[in-house]
Scaffold this active site. Sequence first.
Site, PDB file in Angstrom:
ATOM      1  N   ALA A 129       0.803  -1.230   0.193  1.00  0.00           N
ATOM      2  CA  ALA A 129      -0.138   0.155  -0.092  1.00  0.00           C
ATOM      3  C   ALA A 129       0.673   1.346  -0.122  1.00  0.00           C
ATOM      4  O   ALA A 129       0.319   2.324   0.470  1.00  0.00           O
ATOM      5  CB  ALA A 129      -0.835   0.021   1.352  1.00  0.00           C
ATOM      6  N   ARG A 149      -1.920  10.505  -9.574  1.00  0.00           N
ATOM      7  CA  ARG A 149      -2.960  10.518 -10.657  1.00  0.00           C
ATOM      8  C   ARG A 149      -4.639  10.710 -10.263  1.00  0.00           C
ATOM      9  O   ARG A 149      -5.280  11.159 -10.828  1.00  0.00           O
ATOM     10  CB  ARG A 149      -2.692   9.273 -11.725  1.00  0.00           C
ATOM     11  CG  ARG A 149      -1.702   9.729 -12.565  1.00  0.00           C
ATOM     12  CD  ARG A 149      -1.313   8.480 -13.554  1.00  0.00           C
ATOM     13  NE  ARG A 149      -2.317   7.966 -14.277  1.00  0.00           N
ATOM     14  CZ  ARG A 149      -2.436   6.772 -14.857  1.00  0.00           C
ATOM     15  NH1 ARG A 149      -1.319   5.879 -14.644  1.00  0.00           N
ATOM     16  NH2 ARG A 149      -3.453   6.211 -15.617  1.00  0.00           N
ATOM     17  N   GLN A 167       7.955   0.857   4.405  1.00  0.00           N
ATOM     18  CA  GLN A 167       8.843   0.714   3.362  1.00  0.00           C
ATOM     19  C   GLN A 167       9.391   2.135   3.139  1.00  0.00           C
ATOM     20  O   GLN A 167       8.702   3.212   2.596  1.00  0.00           O
ATOM     21  CB  GLN A 167       8.151   0.336   1.947  1.00  0.00           C
ATOM     22  CG  GLN A 167       9.116   0.011   0.806  1.00  0.00           C
ATOM     23  CD  GLN A 167       8.833  -0.124  -0.393  1.00  0.00           C
ATOM     24  OE1 GLN A 167       7.493   0.246  -0.848  1.00  0.00           O
ATOM     25  NE2 GLN A 167       9.665  -0.601  -1.249  1.00  0.00           N
ATOM     26  N   THR A 190       8.468  -3.792  -6.166  1.00  0.00           N
ATOM     27  CA  THR A 190       7.507  -4.368  -5.428  1.00  0.00           C
ATOM     28  C   THR A 190       8.244  -5.646  -4.746  1.00  0.00           C
ATOM     29  O   THR A 190       7.720  -5.934  -3.608  1.00  0.00           O
ATOM     30  CB  THR A 190       6.694  -5.294  -6.438  1.00  0.00           C
ATOM     31  OG1 THR A 190       7.281  -5.593  -7.825  1.00  0.00           O
ATOM     32  CG2 THR A 190       5.662  -3.986  -6.989  1.00  0.00           C
ATOM     33  N   GLU A 212       8.736  -7.371 -17.544  1.00  0.00           N
ATOM     34  CA  GLU A 212       8.280  -6.148 -17.596  1.00  0.00           C
ATOM     35  C   GLU A 212       7.921  -5.526 -18.885  1.00  0.00           C
ATOM     36  O   GLU A 212       8.993  -5.865 -19.749  1.00  0.00           O
ATOM     37  CB  GLU A 212       8.833  -5.495 -16.474  1.00  0.00           C
ATOM     38  CG  GLU A 212       8.570  -5.732 -15.142  1.00  0.00           C
ATOM     39  CD  GLU A 212       7.270  -5.575 -14.549  1.00  0.00           C
ATOM     40  OE1 GLU A 212       6.651  -4.501 -14.389  1.00  0.00           O
ATOM     41  OE2 GLU A 212       6.535  -6.519 -14.665  1.00  0.00           O
ATOM     42  N   ARG A 240     -32.386   7.730   7.442  1.00  0.00           N
ATOM     43  CA  ARG A 240     -31.134   8.071   7.923  1.00  0.00           C
ATOM     44  C   ARG A 240     -30.498   7.085   9.024  1.00  0.00           C
ATOM     45  O   ARG A 240     -31.294   6.438   9.624  1.00  0.00           O
ATOM     46  CB  ARG A 240     -31.038   9.418   8.280  1.00  0.00           C
ATOM     47  CG  ARG A 240     -31.239  10.362   7.048  1.00  0.00           C
ATOM     48  CD  ARG A 240     -31.318  11.871   7.271  1.00  0.00           C
ATOM     49  NE  ARG A 240     -30.286  12.321   8.252  1.00  0.00           N
ATOM     50  CZ  ARG A 240     -30.617  13.377   9.097  1.00  0.00           C
ATOM     51  NH1 ARG A 240     -31.628  13.722   9.453  1.00  0.00           N
ATOM     52  NH2 ARG A 240     -29.519  13.556   9.912  1.00  0.00           N
ATOM     53  N   TYR A 282     -41.004  14.566   8.990  1.00  0.00           N
ATOM     54  CA  TYR A 282     -39.838  14.449   9.619  1.00  0.00           C
ATOM     55  C   TYR A 282     -40.051  13.732  10.847  1.00  0.00           C
ATOM     56  O   TYR A 282     -40.579  14.421  11.865  1.00  0.00           O
ATOM     57  CB  TYR A 282     -39.017  15.599   9.596  1.00  0.00           C
ATOM     58  CG  TYR A 282     -37.706  15.304  10.508  1.00  0.00           C
ATOM     59  CD1 TYR A 282     -36.773  14.567   9.817  1.00  0.00           C
ATOM     60  CD2 TYR A 282     -37.492  15.913  11.632  1.00  0.00           C
ATOM     61  CE1 TYR A 282     -35.607  14.257  10.622  1.00  0.00           C
ATOM     62  CE2 TYR A 282     -36.431  15.758  12.592  1.00  0.00           C
ATOM     63  CZ  TYR A 282     -35.352  15.051  12.057  1.00  0.00           C
ATOM     64  OH  TYR A 282     -34.310  14.767  12.723  1.00  0.00           O
ATOM     65  N   ALA A 342     -50.087  13.343   7.547  1.00  0.00           N
ATOM     66  CA  ALA A 342     -49.319  13.993   6.425  1.00  0.00           C
ATOM     67  C   ALA A 342     -48.813  15.343   7.156  1.00  0.00           C
ATOM     68  O   ALA A 342     -49.292  16.002   7.840  1.00  0.00           O
ATOM     69  CB  ALA A 342     -49.987  14.561   5.331  1.00  0.00           C
ATOM     70  N   TYR A 368     -34.865  19.548  17.913  1.00  0.00           N
ATOM     71  CA  TYR A 368     -33.539  20.319  18.308  1.00  0.00           C
ATOM     72  C   TYR A 368     -33.967  21.696  18.326  1.00  0.00           C
ATOM     73  O   TYR A 368     -34.815  22.422  17.844  1.00  0.00           O
ATOM     74  CB  TYR A 368     -32.828  20.028  16.828  1.00  0.00           C
ATOM     75  CG  TYR A 368     -31.344  20.683  16.781  1.00  0.00           C
ATOM     76  CD1 TYR A 368     -30.452  20.434  17.663  1.00  0.00           C
ATOM     77  CD2 TYR A 368     -30.923  21.353  15.695  1.00  0.00           C
ATOM     78  CE1 TYR A 368     -29.096  20.938  17.857  1.00  0.00           C
ATOM     79  CE2 TYR A 368     -29.846  21.824  15.813  1.00  0.00           C
ATOM     80  CZ  TYR A 368     -28.878  21.706  16.814  1.00  0.00           C
ATOM     81  OH  TYR A 368     -27.476  22.106  16.825  1.00  0.00           O
TER      82      TYR A 368
HETATM   83  C1  UD1 Z   1       3.507  -4.235 -11.334  1.00  0.00           C
HETATM   84  C2  UD1 Z   1       4.010  -5.607 -11.976  1.00  0.00           C
HETATM   85  C3  UD1 Z   1       3.633  -5.829 -13.248  1.00  0.00           C
HETATM   86  C4  UD1 Z   1       2.237  -5.734 -13.381  1.00  0.00           C
HETATM   87  C5  UD1 Z   1       1.493  -4.806 -12.755  1.00  0.00           C
HETATM   88  C6  UD1 Z   1      -0.070  -4.904 -12.794  1.00  0.00           C
HETATM   89  C7  UD1 Z   1       6.385  -5.569 -10.794  1.00  0.00           C
HETATM   90  C8  UD1 Z   1       7.677  -5.307 -10.906  1.00  0.00           C
HETATM   91  N1  UD1 Z   1       5.517  -5.444 -11.816  1.00  0.00           N
HETATM   92  O1  UD1 Z   1       3.900  -3.334 -12.139  1.00  0.00           O
HETATM   93  O2  UD1 Z   1       4.307  -6.991 -13.640  1.00  0.00           O
HETATM   94  O3  UD1 Z   1       1.476  -6.077 -14.750  1.00  0.00           O
HETATM   95  O4  UD1 Z   1       2.011  -4.503 -11.298  1.00  0.00           O
HETATM   96  O5  UD1 Z   1      -0.522  -3.739 -12.188  1.00  0.00           O
HETATM   97  O6  UD1 Z   1       5.729  -6.045  -9.830  1.00  0.00           O
HETATM   98  N2  UD1 Z   1       4.468  -0.660  -4.407  1.00  0.00           N
HETATM   99  C9  UD1 Z   1       5.344  -0.397  -3.245  1.00  0.00           C
HETATM  100  N3  UD1 Z   1       6.554  -0.310  -2.992  1.00  0.00           N
HETATM  101  C10 UD1 Z   1       7.385  -0.286  -3.999  1.00  0.00           C
HETATM  102  C11 UD1 Z   1       6.684  -0.362  -5.530  1.00  0.00           C
HETATM  103  C12 UD1 Z   1       5.491  -0.698  -5.444  1.00  0.00           C
HETATM  104  O7  UD1 Z   1       4.312  -0.598  -2.078  1.00  0.00           O
HETATM  105  O8  UD1 Z   1       8.399   0.064  -4.116  1.00  0.00           O
HETATM  106  C13 UD1 Z   1       3.128  -1.074  -4.554  1.00  0.00           C
HETATM  107  C14 UD1 Z   1       2.278  -0.081  -5.166  1.00  0.00           C
HETATM  108  O9  UD1 Z   1       1.909   0.735  -4.462  1.00  0.00           O
HETATM  109  C15 UD1 Z   1       1.336  -0.721  -5.728  1.00  0.00           C
HETATM  110  C16 UD1 Z   1       1.932  -2.079  -6.253  1.00  0.00           C
HETATM  111  O10 UD1 Z   1       3.290  -2.338  -5.396  1.00  0.00           O
HETATM  112  O11 UD1 Z   1       0.149  -0.888  -5.017  1.00  0.00           O
HETATM  113  C17 UD1 Z   1       2.419  -2.207  -7.502  1.00  0.00           C
HETATM  114  O12 UD1 Z   1       3.284  -1.168  -7.978  1.00  0.00           O
HETATM  115  P1  UD1 Z   1       3.395  -0.424  -9.291  1.00  0.00           P
HETATM  116  O13 UD1 Z   1       4.645   0.392  -9.174  1.00  0.00           O
HETATM  117  O14 UD1 Z   1       1.992   0.156  -9.522  1.00  0.00           O
HETATM  118  O15 UD1 Z   1       3.656  -1.509 -10.037  1.00  0.00           O
HETATM  119  P2  UD1 Z   1       3.647  -1.544 -11.815  1.00  0.00           P
HETATM  120  O16 UD1 Z   1       4.673  -0.942 -12.351  1.00  0.00           O
HETATM  121  O17 UD1 Z   1       2.163  -1.328 -11.982  1.00  0.00           O
END
Ligand code: UD1
Length: 457
Positions: free
Chosen positions: A16, A22, A82, A88, A162, A323, A356, A370, A377
Amino acid sequence: MTQTPSSRSCLAIILAAGEGTRMKSRRPKVLHEVAGRSLLGHALEAVSGAGADKIVVVIGPDRDDVAAAVHEQRPEAQIVVQRERLGTAHAVLAARETLALGFDDIIVAFADTPLVRPQTFTAMRAALANGAAIAALGFEARDPTGYGRLITRDGALEAIVEHKDASDLQRAISLCFAGLMALDGQHALSILKAIGDDNAQGEFYLTEAVAVARARALRTVAHNAAESEVQGINDRVQLSMAEAEFQRRKRLEVMAAGASLTAPETVFFSHDTIIGRDVLIEPHVVFGPRVSIADGAVIHAFSHLEGATVGEGANVGPYARLRPGAKIGANAKVGNFVEVKAADIGEGAKVSHLSYIGDASVGANANIGAGTITCNYDGFFKYRTTIGAGAFVGSNSSLVAPVTIGDGAFVGSGSVVTDDVAPDALAIARGRQTVKGGWAKAFRETAAARKQAAKSD
Ligand code: UD1
Ligand code: MG
């Protein structure tokens, strides 16, 4: 012998530490919501549903908001930070201490990929139980650009490449990596530690785990899912697409469980909406969080409900607003343009039009006319209104809380009730009517004469 996944211990690692720029938001990406639950919350739910015994969430530095959201939903989950975003595999290794405790199955999930079903993780775990060291989640991409490609042969997974490192031939492959992976716990830590950063992006890729495992003669497989299930979220358009997919699934689920939706595509559920059997939901109904509808109830068109329970056979709407804290009893009726908040409407009671009812309890079979308003309040505090069983409140009455209308009592229309009304009594609290015979005719004649005189001046 084939082991079932449930007999194996399981650690889930949810990544996460995303930047989510974006989204153009002050809120971290993973706390944006689908059907009233954060993306991260959906991931937590899915790995729990797949039987994770322990969950570690890997977050970025200074993300107390994300940590708090994890703990609110899963107090037992562990958070690791991290510090640098080096890829990843590096992110997964942030959980190395927990990995070293020894689990049979490791599942790696992304907090920005909220629609993966627990069954999908379970299927990946089953592949591990059947002897694979790695099961990677794949999908057929409409547009594979940017994704890692799965290189498969005879059902076996040979590598993940990749996009940035792929040859033109490999880029022509449409079977892509969803990013999620299950690893056999016996090998996971040593495989992850062996991953280097010698690639186009200079990152530690989780995808390299496949090459490392194969070099050790371990078996690696792909498990495929639909693209709609594995769609990651990077911007608000993708967020809306995930919402649409969630709603599509939930509508099918609700109908499969025995409710009728006249126009399913116009009904919106929360992640936790509970709908009974033989419930009818008419078009254009929106459910916020924490709503449950008992068997046989009808929710008429254009109603909005949140934090409400609706009893068996009750009738709500059209154009009703329930509500938080609204409890509608069995066979009760809440009609058009009625708002109910923190109030119990007793069995068989009717609030049919334009009212109400807030901070109140309405007894069984009471009839609220009605335009009745509970004045709950005073600008500082809220007060309760209690209406007894079988009471009859005439139209256009204001009940100034705190106030009690006894069982079986009557309130005359147009009353402003400030004092309690005893059971079976009649309260009339409005100006007494006087009728002056011929007054209107006399008024018209005098006024017309005055106007005539003014003109001829
Ligand atoms: C990754 C995959 C890719 C896949 C794609 C699908 C790798 C190297 N590549 O690429 O093959 O098709 O997902 O969406 O795994 N994250 C961290 N710390 C980091 C880097 C990433 O927590 O240092 C988390 C990001 O928040 C995200 C997930 O890992 O939730 C994926 O990272 P992202 O940078 O989106 O990887 P992609 O380049 O999309
Ligand atoms: Mg991504």
